[in-house]
Motif scaffolding. Structure first.
Motif, PDB file in Angstrom:
ATOM      1  N   VAL A 213      36.383  -6.901  29.843  1.00 51.99           N
ATOM      2  CA  VAL A 213      36.438  -5.580  29.214  1.00 51.99           C
ATOM      3  C   VAL A 213      35.589  -4.585  30.001  1.00 51.99           C
ATOM      4  N   ALA A 214      34.419  -5.015  30.478  1.00 47.61           N
ATOM      5  CA  ALA A 214      33.577  -4.123  31.277  1.00 47.61           C
ATOM      6  C   ALA A 214      34.297  -3.683  32.550  1.00 47.61           C
ATOM      7  N   GLY A 215      34.996  -4.611  33.193  1.00 42.53           N
ATOM      8  CA  GLY A 215      35.767  -4.256  34.383  1.00 42.53           C
ATOM      9  C   GLY A 215      36.879  -3.277  34.068  1.00 42.53           C
ATOM     10  N   LEU A 216      37.545  -3.478  32.931  1.00 40.34           N
ATOM     11  CA  LEU A 216      38.609  -2.567  32.509  1.00 40.34           C
ATOM     12  C   LEU A 216      38.059  -1.173  32.207  1.00 40.34           C
ATOM     13  N   VAL A 217      36.889  -1.127  31.586  1.00 40.87           N
ATOM     14  CA  VAL A 217      36.249   0.172  31.330  1.00 40.87           C
ATOM     15  C   VAL A 217      35.936   0.864  32.651  1.00 40.87           C
ATOM     16  N   GLY A 218      35.383   0.109  33.602  1.00 39.38           N
ATOM     17  CA  GLY A 218      35.003   0.690  34.884  1.00 39.38           C
ATOM     18  C   GLY A 218      36.177   1.286  35.640  1.00 39.38           C
ATOM     19  N   ILE A 219      37.320   0.624  35.583  1.00 42.66           N
ATOM     20  CA  ILE A 219      38.465   1.110  36.352  1.00 42.66           C
ATOM     21  C   ILE A 219      39.169   2.259  35.652  1.00 42.66           C
ATOM     22  N   THR A 220      38.906   2.496  34.377  1.00 43.21           N
ATOM     23  CA  THR A 220      39.619   3.550  33.643  1.00 43.21           C
ATOM     24  C   THR A 220      39.492   4.926  34.308  1.00 43.21           C
ATOM     25  N   PRO A 221      38.303   5.386  34.682  1.00 47.73           N
ATOM     26  CA  PRO A 221      38.246   6.691  35.369  1.00 47.73           C
ATOM     27  C   PRO A 221      38.687   6.622  36.819  1.00 47.73           C
ATOM     28  N   ALA A 222      38.696   5.414  37.414  1.00 51.15           N
ATOM     29  CA  ALA A 222      38.886   5.274  38.856  1.00 51.15           C
ATOM     30  C   ALA A 222      40.224   4.677  39.246  1.00 51.15           C
TER      31      ALA A 222
END
Length: 448
Positions: free
Chosen positions: A275-284
């Motif tokens: 989930v943390a990885g998914l959050v990180g890629i959301t803006p990028a």
């Protein structure tokens, strides 16, 4: 200004993605519900699911205008609520199949609702449900709708949108600011007002339930990020691949830190890292090559894992770690854009490590600071005000007994094991609960 879809095929993909995003609500409910004690699981899930109903009502009445309407006085601060009031002027089909305002209203309802649902992390196990039902609509109106206007409302012909998107020109593909940082910081502020749980070190009562919820969230994330491409295109392909890769790399990053600091890797850590990885890629998602997406997932999840390893030393009880996972994860994803966004990616943004313009640093940092400051200050003021008027927190007796039975008159695990409590010939007779049945519903032993 509303985005424009090019063809009916694009609208078909967007409708499918809409269903994916809708599944994120039961996904988040399971994800959060498994991490609390068994006496608060239904309350936690109900807080999450109730946000969809609250948001839909507000959004139809005035929210779509605040988010997507023309900016009042061209200041870029908030949209005009009268522009889409009740959506009553958008019920005419021109026959071409291209009428899209109603779709985007439904789409933004889900984005807004999932944001306030994440904020429930800061209140789990100790907040009055009545206070939550008051807090949520006020928070949406005062905190979420303005930030969403800043980042989602683009300028158009004779139309002035939000200042962060159009004046600061910050890069935020799918809501790293309006959704993730906003929700994470708000959960932190709410937790500060409420104070820590009396049984703070309570273990997650059902890790498989959390794993199931995390998997459903990941499924929904393809719709969440994929829908922001506004159609079925090459950009959609890049975004979906990057979303997959960042979630996978997130597993590795979190488990590596967990193994290094704690001596073991856990299944809860694995899904949290995803989930943390998914959050990180959301803006990028539109700014990265596949290799860049892997790095975003690794860095975001590793940062979250490192922060959570100190959780027991912190006085703030953000019960379900929204600040760490969504707040910090969103910040890391945004900083990754600053550092190594690739010009060859669809967004065409170049990070400073690849020779990109230095002004990207202050633009993205300004977006982080403005979003987090507004979210924290306003959430704290809203929570304090509600606490003064009606009280936010349940009493000690209610908290210890659990909010499922005391507030909702329900129990998640009331069904006895086969044969337990059954008396032949007396199937309709109430039988006192046996010690075996009771043991099935007791709370897990606290970790410390």
């Amino acid at each position: 200004m509303e985005p424009i879809l090019a063809a009916n095929a694009d609208l078909a993909w967007m409708l499918a993605a809409f269903v994916f995003v809708l599944l994120m609500f039961p996904g988040l409910a399971f994800f959060y519900g498994g991490m609390v004690g068994s006496k608060n699981v239904l309350n936690t899930m109900t807080m999450v699911l109730s946000t969809l109903g609250i948001t839909a009502v507000l959004y139809v009445l005035f929210g779509h205008g605040l988010v997507s309407g023309p900016s009042i006085n061209d200041w870029g601060i908030i949209g005009n609520p009268m522009d889409y009031l009740g959506l009553t002027n958008w019920m005419t089909d021109d026959g071409s199949g291209s009428t899209q305002t109603l779709y985007f209203a439904a789409w933004f309802i889900l984005f807004a609702a999932i944001t306030i649902a994440i904020v429930a992390s800061g209140a789990a196990g100790r907040m009055k449900f009545s206070a939550w039902l008051v807090f949520a609509p006020i928070w949406l109106t005062v905190v979420y709708f303005p930030i969403a206007h800043w980042i989602f409302a683009a300028d158009g012909d004779g139309f002035s949108g939000g200042f962060m998107l159009n004046d600061l020109e910050i890069v935020d593909y799918a809501g790293g600011t309006a959704v993730h940082m906003n929700a994470g910081v708000a959960a932190l502020a709410l937790a500060l007002v409420l104070g820590a749980r009396r049984r703070r070190m309570e273990r997650p009562h059902n890790v498989p339930m959390t794993l199931l919820g995390g998997g459903i969230l990941w499924f929904g994330w393809f719709g969440f990020n994929g829908s922001c491409a506004l159609g079925a295109s090459f950009l959609t392909q890049v975004v979906i691949l990057n979303t997959l890769l960042a979630g996978c790399a997130g597993m590795i990053g979190f488990c590596a830190i967990e193994r290094w600091r704690e001596g073991h890797a856990t299944s809860l850590g694995l899904i949290t890292g995803s989930v943390a990885g998914l959050v990180g890629i959301t803006p990028a998602a539109s700014s990265m090559t596949p290799l860049g997406a892997l790095l975003v997932g690794l860095f975001a999840s590793a940062a979250v894992a490192f922060l959570l390893s100190f959780k027991s030393r912190l006085k703030v009880d953000d019960t379900l770690d929204a600040f760490a996972v969504h707040g910090v994860g969103g910040m890391i994803g945004t900083l990754c854009i600053v550092l190594f966004a690739a010009e060859s990616a669809p967004a065409g943004v170049q990070g400073i490590l690849f020779g990109g313009p230095i002004d990207i640093v202050w633009r993205e940092l300004a977006g982080i600071v403005i979003t987090c400051t507004w979210s924290f200050v306003m959430t704290w003021l809203i929570a304090k005000g509600i606490d003064k008027v009606m009280g936010m927190r349940v009493d000690e007796e209610t908290e210890i007994a659990g909010l499922d039975t005391t507030i909702h008159a329900e129990s998640a695990y009331e069904i006895p094991a086969a044969g337990v409590g059954h008396v032949p010939g007396l199937s309709n007779t109430a039988v006192p609960r046996t010690s075996t049945t009771q043991s099935a519903t007791t709370e897990p032993t606290p970790a410390h």
